[in-house]
Design a protein around this motif. Sequence first.
Motif, PDB file in Angstrom:
ATOM      1  N   UNK A  39       0.750  -1.381  -0.022  1.00  0.00           N
ATOM      2  CA  UNK A  39       0.157  -0.093  -0.014  1.00  0.00           C
ATOM      3  C   UNK A  39       0.863   1.292  -0.139  1.00  0.00           C
ATOM      4  N   UNK A  40       1.936   1.192   0.811  1.00  0.00           N
ATOM      5  CA  UNK A  40       2.822   2.679   0.854  1.00  0.00           C
ATOM      6  C   UNK A  40       3.704   2.563  -0.146  1.00  0.00           C
ATOM      7  N   UNK A  41       4.206   1.537  -0.925  1.00  0.00           N
ATOM      8  CA  UNK A  41       5.230   1.619  -2.047  1.00  0.00           C
ATOM      9  C   UNK A  41       4.828   1.638  -3.449  1.00  0.00           C
ATOM     10  N   UNK A  42       3.855   0.845  -3.832  1.00  0.00           N
ATOM     11  CA  UNK A  42       3.396   0.975  -5.160  1.00  0.00           C
ATOM     12  C   UNK A  42       3.211   1.993  -5.829  1.00  0.00           C
ATOM     13  N   UNK A  43       4.005   2.497  -6.982  1.00  0.00           N
ATOM     14  CA  UNK A  43       3.594   3.635  -7.613  1.00  0.00           C
ATOM     15  C   UNK A  43       4.831   4.865  -7.195  1.00  0.00           C
ATOM     16  N   UNK A  44       5.232   4.372  -5.945  1.00  0.00           N
ATOM     17  CA  UNK A  44       6.185   5.477  -5.412  1.00  0.00           C
ATOM     18  C   UNK A  44       7.932   4.837  -5.294  1.00  0.00           C
ATOM     19  N   UNK A  45       7.756   3.494  -5.279  1.00  0.00           N
ATOM     20  CA  UNK A  45       9.018   2.570  -5.122  1.00  0.00           C
ATOM     21  C   UNK A  45       8.920   1.615  -6.204  1.00  0.00           C
ATOM     22  N   UNK A  46       9.891   1.630  -7.269  1.00  0.00           N
ATOM     23  CA  UNK A  46       9.780   0.404  -8.424  1.00  0.00           C
ATOM     24  C   UNK A  46       9.779  -0.814  -7.667  1.00  0.00           C
ATOM     25  N   UNK A  47       8.668  -1.740  -8.140  1.00  0.00           N
ATOM     26  CA  UNK A  47       8.228  -3.117  -7.612  1.00  0.00           C
ATOM     27  C   UNK A  47       8.298  -3.986  -8.874  1.00  0.00           C
TER      28      UNK A  47
END
Length: 381
Positions: A174-182
């Motif tokens: 929830x806190x990473x997708x879109x802000x941190x490459x996954x």
Amino acid sequence: MIYLDNAATSLKKPQGVIDAVVSAIQHSGNAGRGSSETALQASRTIFQARQALNQLINGHDPRQIVFTHNATESLNTVIKGIFNKGDHVISTVMEHNSVLRPLYELEEKGVELTLLSINDTGTIDPEAVNNAIQANTKGMVITHASNVTGDINPIKKISHLLHQHQLLCIVDASQTIGSIPIDVRDLDVDILCFTGHKGLLGPQGTGGIYIRPGISIQPLKSGGTGIDTFSHHQPIDYPSRLEAGTLNSHGIAGLYAGVSYLLDFGVDKIRDYERELLNFFYQELITIPSIKIYGHFDSNVDRCAILSINIGNIDSAIIVEELIDRAEIITRGGGHCAPLMHEALGTREQGVVRFSLSHYTSKEDLLTAVKCLKDIPKDLN
């Protein structure tokens, strides 16, 4: 207004997101319910959104992307659809209540639960995961990053360890997708749960699940899917298996526009800019003696663009209101739906003031916040 509460929801959306929602409301019918152009248009948009999300995370197949209404529904679907009485589940004190409460429900029904504490870097040590594995362990549910501190867990190491024991790795992104490459293949995760209204820049009421091919999840809900009408049972194949009822096609149209924006702009660029902003903010704040900063900051380590603080013993809610009154700075105080993390940090009573940035944030915004934070302790004492 200076909006620094993006971990709760992104407020500023690309214009394309707004336009897509308006257009869908005006022109889209009910996907999978009929052969009219309006129904087909909704179906096409939803499939394009699956394709875009699959591309964003380097998934195996767009059909393995299931849409939900938020990360809470995603996590409830996965947790309640996989674990049964007699199973053992590993999770962590870093989790949001959207993980903890479903797990507590299952614990009351005979599922065994182990919650791991954070280490000195505020994350989960893979060795602690290894030590927690039992004969009846079925898998682990773990947040990619804390919504309180922004510290990111070593998911790749943890997933590798779990897979050595043939266990499932379920990640809350929830806190990473879109802000941190996954990259789900590189991280080697089995299931990725996410929301659409934060880093993905989509509307509220959107979210989803990525499921590695071959994993079976019992549906949380059953009902109409537009196919297999005369069957007594929910369809077997994804995504229909977990998508009972009318989807939020209007919201998914906006989500598709948000993900398309990210694919064009580049999540790596967002990560780099937000890291620069966060380091700038951190360096400014460490010069203020009365401020305590939570989380671990290292310019060489990825982390979410979250910075949480307290000022002396002042209640976090008071600081939040002061920031609004002084410069209309929007943050969030309190417990952030992560009770065990606050117990681990020793902030159960005080809470923390969370600043969560985005690539729309400017250094000027942060300098305004710094000025207020310098003045608040002087004025309140």
